[in-house]
Design an enzyme around this catalytic site. Sequence first.
Site, mmCIF file in Angstrom:
data_model
loop_
_atom_site.group_PDB
_atom_site.id
_atom_site.type_symbol
_atom_site.label_atom_id
_atom_site.label_comp_id
_atom_site.label_asym_id
_atom_site.label_seq_id
_atom_site.Cartn_x
_atom_site.Cartn_y
_atom_site.Cartn_z
ATOM 1 N N SER A 117 0.858 -1.271 0.137
ATOM 2 C CA SER A 117 -0.010 0.050 -0.173
ATOM 3 C C SER A 117 0.844 1.111 0.082
ATOM 4 O O SER A 117 2.038 1.251 0.494
ATOM 5 C CB SER A 117 -0.800 0.031 1.334
ATOM 6 O OG SER A 117 -1.396 1.372 1.644
ATOM 7 N N TYR A 141 -1.295 0.039 10.427
ATOM 8 C CA TYR A 141 -1.468 -0.539 9.147
ATOM 9 C C TYR A 141 -0.291 -0.648 8.022
ATOM 10 O O TYR A 141 0.067 -1.622 7.630
ATOM 11 C CB TYR A 141 -2.779 0.074 8.494
ATOM 12 C CG TYR A 141 -3.004 -0.209 7.190
ATOM 13 C CD1 TYR A 141 -3.560 -1.844 6.809
ATOM 14 C CD2 TYR A 141 -2.907 0.698 6.151
ATOM 15 C CE1 TYR A 141 -3.490 -1.919 5.489
ATOM 16 C CE2 TYR A 141 -3.225 0.162 4.796
ATOM 17 C CZ TYR A 141 -3.446 -1.165 4.464
ATOM 18 O OH TYR A 141 -3.573 -1.437 3.133
ATOM 19 N N LYS A 145 2.397 -3.272 6.459
ATOM 20 C CA LYS A 145 2.738 -3.649 4.908
ATOM 21 C C LYS A 145 4.155 -3.480 4.774
ATOM 22 O O LYS A 145 4.572 -4.307 3.986
ATOM 23 C CB LYS A 145 1.962 -2.559 4.254
ATOM 24 C CG LYS A 145 0.471 -2.726 4.105
ATOM 25 C CD LYS A 145 -0.079 -3.870 3.326
ATOM 26 C CE LYS A 145 -1.372 -4.438 3.407
ATOM 27 N NZ LYS A 145 -1.726 -5.761 2.965
#
Length: 322
Positions: A117, A141, A145
């Site tokens: 991402s 988050y 990633k």
Amino acid sequence: MTWLITGGAGFIGSHVVKAMTDAGESVVVLDDLSTGRAERLPDGVVLETGTVLDRETVDRVLREHAVTGIVHIAGKKQVAESVARPLYYYHENVEGLRVLLDAAAAAGVGRFLFSSSAAVYGMPDVDLVTEKTPCAPINPYGETKLAGEWLVAAVGARHRMATASLRYFNVAGAATPELGDDGVFNLVPMVFERLDAGESPWIFGDDYPTPDGTCIRDYIHVEDIAAAHVAAARRLAADPEARLVLNIGRGEGVSVAEMVGIIQDVTGRTDVEPRVRERRPGDPARVVASADLIREELGWSAQRGVREMVESAWAGWRLRHP
Ligand SMILES: NC(=O)c1ccc[n+]([C@@H]2O[C@H](COP(=O)([O-])OP(=O)(O)OC[C@H]3O[C@@H](n4cnc5c(N)ncnc54)[C@H](O)[C@@H]3O)[C@@H](O)[C@H]2O)c1
């Protein structure tokens, strides 16, 4: 050659499944249906229901379907939830990936594609974000990633797996209304929801250092994302030494105010004025991809524009909110 697509029953995963099967690839899906739906899958595609965290299930699926490549799309993706539940996010996104890679290495799987991402970049202070722009995620988050990319690269190097981490920018649109995004976590569905309720769409901050003062993002049609996966899968199949880390964006910035205007135009709800609220913490002013490297490496570039994204997303929203 069979590809295992984890998270194939989700928003992006189902588009990748469609694109891969349309391109003649053989695929099997592993999905725990935590946010996915079995109906998203085309007829004839086998769905194995289970979590990537369950090693026995993963081993069985790899063996029974003679899997030779994996596209790992399954994951949790809500930034705010990741701040509230970091252990859960690390477990699902990093431990889940570790289990999958361990099983893949043991089974001799030679290709691994990972959904990353733009969140790995955090608050980039550049006009165009290249793959060399330093990664400095600002929430759990994004951290999961980035840790995932490291894990994929390390295991790929050690176990002779061709690998690619694909950093998606702001995903929108749908190939068909049935495949539209169920979640209301991104700008487009958030504006649809407000407009449907007869309320003004919100704009979080209009005092950013951008031409109209609102944040600028790089929106990319989910069908373009899916096409990039087909190109990446073919490259990994042809090149066992591939170690790719690539942005998937259009390389064009669109401001929040512009996007809200397009959405109002497409939906015909031009009677309400957007309302400006205070900035949200952690929103960078501008995040726009350089899409040069993916064009050089895969010959891929985005084919669809913002209006097409909004129109197709709106058709999907209407189906679910008649
Ligand atoms: N949507 C975006 O804008 C965006 C942007 C960048 C990256 N991504 C990444 O793309 C991936 C897919 O996102 P999406 O928008 O399609 O989300 P989604 O929630 O629609 O899809 C995720 C899918 O994975 C499945 N899943 C979740 N945890 C699982 C587990 N432990 N085992 C097996 N299956 C599991 C879910 O049931 C669902 O089908 C995620 O990894 C996300 O982080 C998404």
